[in-house]
Design a protein around this motif. Structure first.
Motif, PDB file in Angstrom:
ATOM      1  N   LYS A 199      38.149  35.671  43.175  1.00 35.41           N
ATOM      2  CA  LYS A 199      36.664  35.502  43.516  1.00 35.41           C
ATOM      3  C   LYS A 199      36.106  36.705  43.402  1.00 35.41           C
ATOM      4  N   ALA A 200      36.747  37.514  43.920  1.00 28.20           N
ATOM      5  CA  ALA A 200      36.066  39.024  44.138  1.00 28.20           C
ATOM      6  C   ALA A 200      35.606  39.805  42.828  1.00 28.20           C
ATOM      7  N   ILE A 201      36.665  39.498  42.073  1.00 25.94           N
ATOM      8  CA  ILE A 201      36.406  40.143  40.667  1.00 25.94           C
ATOM      9  C   ILE A 201      35.161  39.374  39.835  1.00 25.94           C
ATOM     10  N   LEU A 202      35.152  38.256  39.846  1.00 17.04           N
ATOM     11  CA  LEU A 202      34.291  37.483  39.140  1.00 17.04           C
ATOM     12  C   LEU A 202      32.741  37.852  39.733  1.00 17.04           C
ATOM     13  N   GLU A 203      32.625  38.066  41.088  1.00 12.82           N
ATOM     14  CA  GLU A 203      31.602  38.217  41.814  1.00 12.82           C
ATOM     15  C   GLU A 203      31.199  39.723  41.746  1.00 12.82           C
ATOM     16  N   GLY A 204      31.903  40.477  41.009  1.00  8.33           N
ATOM     17  CA  GLY A 204      31.815  41.721  41.240  1.00  8.33           C
ATOM     18  C   GLY A 204      31.874  42.700  42.642  1.00  8.33           C
ATOM     19  N   LYS A 205      32.535  42.083  43.206  1.00  9.33           N
ATOM     20  CA  LYS A 205      32.850  42.588  44.546  1.00  9.33           C
ATOM     21  C   LYS A 205      34.089  43.370  44.678  1.00  9.33           C
ATOM     22  N   PRO A 206      34.476  44.381  45.591  1.00  7.41           N
ATOM     23  CA  PRO A 206      35.670  45.188  45.803  1.00  7.41           C
ATOM     24  C   PRO A 206      36.685  43.971  46.316  1.00  7.41           C
ATOM     25  N   ILE A 207      37.930  44.528  45.910  1.00  5.75           N
ATOM     26  CA  ILE A 207      39.225  43.999  46.304  1.00  5.75           C
ATOM     27  C   ILE A 207      39.912  44.771  47.143  1.00  5.75           C
ATOM     28  N   ARG A 208      40.552  44.577  48.332  1.00  4.84           N
ATOM     29  CA  ARG A 208      41.314  45.367  49.206  1.00  4.84           C
ATOM     30  C   ARG A 208      42.723  45.450  48.713  1.00  4.84           C
ATOM     31  N   VAL A 209      43.171  46.749  48.177  1.00  2.84           N
ATOM     32  CA  VAL A 209      44.539  46.871  47.683  1.00  2.84           C
ATOM     33  C   VAL A 209      45.411  47.756  48.669  1.00  2.84           C
ATOM     34  N   PHE A 210      46.146  47.130  49.296  1.00  5.05           N
ATOM     35  CA  PHE A 210      46.891  47.619  50.238  1.00  5.05           C
ATOM     36  C   PHE A 210      48.093  48.617  49.730  1.00  5.05           C
ATOM     37  N   ASN A 211      48.317  50.029  50.436  1.00  9.47           N
ATOM     38  CA  ASN A 211      49.529  50.832  50.048  1.00  9.47           C
ATOM     39  C   ASN A 211      49.147  51.321  48.585  1.00  9.47           C
ATOM     40  N   ASP A 212      47.986  51.409  47.963  1.00  7.79           N
ATOM     41  CA  ASP A 212      47.642  51.956  46.736  1.00  7.79           C
ATOM     42  C   ASP A 212      48.454  51.005  45.651  1.00  7.79           C
ATOM     43  N   GLY A 213      48.447  49.676  45.914  1.00  8.56           N
ATOM     44  CA  GLY A 213      49.202  48.843  45.241  1.00  8.56           C
ATOM     45  C   GLY A 213      50.547  48.854  44.944  1.00  8.56           C
ATOM     46  N   GLU A 214      51.338  49.776  45.814  1.00 10.21           N
ATOM     47  CA  GLU A 214      52.611  49.917  45.798  1.00 10.21           C
ATOM     48  C   GLU A 214      53.372  48.798  46.774  1.00 10.21           C
ATOM     49  N   MET A 215      53.172  47.648  46.406  1.00 10.79           N
ATOM     50  CA  MET A 215      53.766  46.723  47.294  1.00 10.79           C
ATOM     51  C   MET A 215      54.213  45.488  46.139  1.00 10.79           C
ATOM     52  N   TRP A 216      55.481  44.977  46.483  1.00 12.50           N
ATOM     53  CA  TRP A 216      56.090  44.245  45.467  1.00 12.50           C
ATOM     54  C   TRP A 216      56.416  42.736  46.110  1.00 12.50           C
ATOM     55  N   ARG A 217      56.166  41.661  45.294  1.00 11.35           N
ATOM     56  CA  ARG A 217      55.982  40.370  45.716  1.00 11.35           C
ATOM     57  C   ARG A 217      56.774  39.611  44.661  1.00 11.35           C
ATOM     58  N   ASP A 218      57.756  38.843  45.057  1.00  5.71           N
ATOM     59  CA  ASP A 218      58.495  37.732  44.333  1.00  5.71           C
ATOM     60  C   ASP A 218      57.489  36.496  43.962  1.00  5.71           C
ATOM     61  N   PHE A 219      56.648  36.666  43.364  1.00  3.34           N
ATOM     62  CA  PHE A 219      55.710  35.453  42.995  1.00  3.34           C
ATOM     63  C   PHE A 219      56.198  34.222  42.341  1.00  3.34           C
ATOM     64  N   THR A 220      56.001  33.115  42.923  1.00  2.00           N
ATOM     65  CA  THR A 220      56.711  31.940  42.398  1.00  2.00           C
ATOM     66  C   THR A 220      55.646  30.718  42.187  1.00  2.00           C
ATOM     67  N   TYR A 221      55.656  30.346  40.972  1.00  2.69           N
ATOM     68  CA  TYR A 221      54.496  29.250  40.428  1.00  2.69           C
ATOM     69  C   TYR A 221      54.912  28.180  41.256  1.00  2.69           C
ATOM     70  N   ILE A 222      53.901  27.221  41.365  1.00  2.00           N
ATOM     71  CA  ILE A 222      53.945  25.949  42.120  1.00  2.00           C
ATOM     72  C   ILE A 222      54.836  24.983  41.645  1.00  2.00           C
ATOM     73  N   ASP A 223      54.880  24.860  39.866  1.00  2.00           N
ATOM     74  CA  ASP A 223      55.666  23.750  39.413  1.00  2.00           C
ATOM     75  C   ASP A 223      57.178  24.070  39.718  1.00  2.00           C
ATOM     76  N   ASP A 224      57.598  25.440  40.018  1.00  2.00           N
ATOM     77  CA  ASP A 224      59.037  25.810  40.027  1.00  2.00           C
ATOM     78  C   ASP A 224      59.230  25.301  41.472  1.00  2.00           C
ATOM     79  N   ILE A 225      58.388  25.648  42.191  1.00  2.00           N
ATOM     80  CA  ILE A 225      58.846  25.431  43.720  1.00  2.00           C
ATOM     81  C   ILE A 225      58.832  23.924  43.961  1.00  2.00           C
ATOM     82  N   VAL A 226      58.241  22.920  43.415  1.00  2.45           N
ATOM     83  CA  VAL A 226      58.232  21.699  43.491  1.00  2.45           C
ATOM     84  C   VAL A 226      59.446  21.176  42.820  1.00  2.45           C
ATOM     85  N   ALA A 227      59.679  21.604  41.590  1.00  2.29           N
ATOM     86  CA  ALA A 227      61.215  21.196  41.009  1.00  2.29           C
ATOM     87  C   ALA A 227      62.185  21.431  42.033  1.00  2.29           C
TER      88      ALA A 227
END
Length: 328
Positions: A199-227
């Motif tokens: 939303k922010a990128i498309l609106e040309g607004k800044p995004i808050r990036v914590f810890n200089d982007g040095e954070m790691w997440r195990d992103f899991t897509y919704i279809d995999d979760i549902v299965a």
């Protein structure tokens, strides 16, 4: 017999309902439709479910004593996917009582509902990767200690696991808790980073990036979760004593936040304005799911890469959410 899904207007709940209905199940959905975020999104999710003749919906607060049995008397509920909860880690700093009511009192009311059903078969409920707190050993395994939460949200989810284990021990109620790892995809929650960033990128607004982007997440897509949820629902813990178990559901591939933003920029065709901020005390630096147990017991492996999953979200956001003139 119908399957009860709590949190049916929520992100994961609505996708679970749609999957169950698509395979011919009757589904009863409940949700309190609170105002934590724009209700238009919740109504949009429900609109996808209402055309199914085997779907019915009750707006109610599961934490209200007696609300579930009053609404569902005589329905013969023997299986429940319990996904209703007050979500969000950072919001728990602002409104802690909402988490105690929804996540602890609400979970208790679901357990009491199960206890009153003599032929009850299986309760599948949502826990969270947040229970691992500040653990430094990775990947996170279900056998790790989880007694050092760094947010109230995490503490309520660990409390749910403890209550469920107790009810399985005392009353023999078969239960499976699922520790979700950063779920994302179309119809997701607007307080999640991927939505906020888009939303922010498309609106040309800044995004808050914590810890200089040095954070790691195990992103899991919704279809995999549902299965995974449906596979677990179909196989209650009959051999375990007590009949209680907990599994991780993740992608087992942590992604760096800075790289995540790079992918999103490519998909959107717009550069982000990155605003660097320190990591918050309720955050953890890394999440990483050990998926050995779920793969061993159910043969489950996630199949959706981050770039593919984010691409689907971006397509949905532009073609359906923005095109519908919806605002958050």
């Amino acid at each position: 017999m119908p399957i009860l899904v709590t949190g049916a207007a929520g992100f994961i709940g609505s996708h679970v309902c749609l999957h169950l209905l698509s395979r011919g199940e009757a589904v009863i959905g409940v949700d309190n439709l609170n105002d934590y975020y724009d209700q238009a999104l919740k109504e949009g999710r429900l609109a996808r479910l209402r055309p199914y003749k085997d779907f019915s919906f009750h707006q109610l607060d599961i934490a209200e004593e007696g609300a579930l049995p009053a609404a569902l008397a005589g329905k013969g509920i023997t299986r429940i996917v319990h996904l209703a909860a007050q979500a969000g880690v950072r919001y728990s700093l602002e409104n802690p009582r909402a988490y105690i009511r929804s996540n602890i009192v609400g979970h208790l009311e679901v357990l009491e509902f199960c206890r009153a059903e003599p032929s009850f078969e299986h309760l599948v409920y949502a826990s969270s990767s947040s229970v691992y707190g500040g653990n430094s050993k990775v990947p996170f395994a279900e056998t790790d200690q989880v007694d050092r939460p760094v947010s109230l949200y995490a503490a309520t989810k660990k409390s749910d696991e403890l209550m469920s284990h107790t009810y399985a021990h005392l009353f023999g109620i078969p239960q499976t808790g699922l520790r979700f790892f950063t779920v994302y995809g179309p119809w997701g929650r607007p307080d999640m980073a991927y939505w906020l960033f888009t939303k922010a990128i498309l609106e040309g607004k800044p995004i808050r990036v914590f810890n200089d982007g040095e954070m790691w997440r195990d992103f899991t897509y919704i279809d995999d979760i549902v299965a995974a949820i449906v596979a677990v629902l179909d196989k209650p813990p009959m051999a375990e004593v007590p009949p209680s178990r907990v599994y991780n559901i993740g992608n087992s591939r942590p992604e760096r936040l800075g790289d995540f933003i790079d992918i999103l920029e490519r998909l959107l065709g717009v550069k982000a304005i990155r605003q660097s901020e320190p990591m918050q005390s309720s955050d953890v630096e890394r999440t990483y799911a050990d998926m050995t147990a779920l793969e061993r017991d159910f043969g489950f492996k996630p199949t959706t890469s981050l770039e593919v999953g984010l691409g689907r979200f971006v397509d949905w956001y532009r073609s359906e959410w923005m095109a519908g003139s919806n605002t958050i």
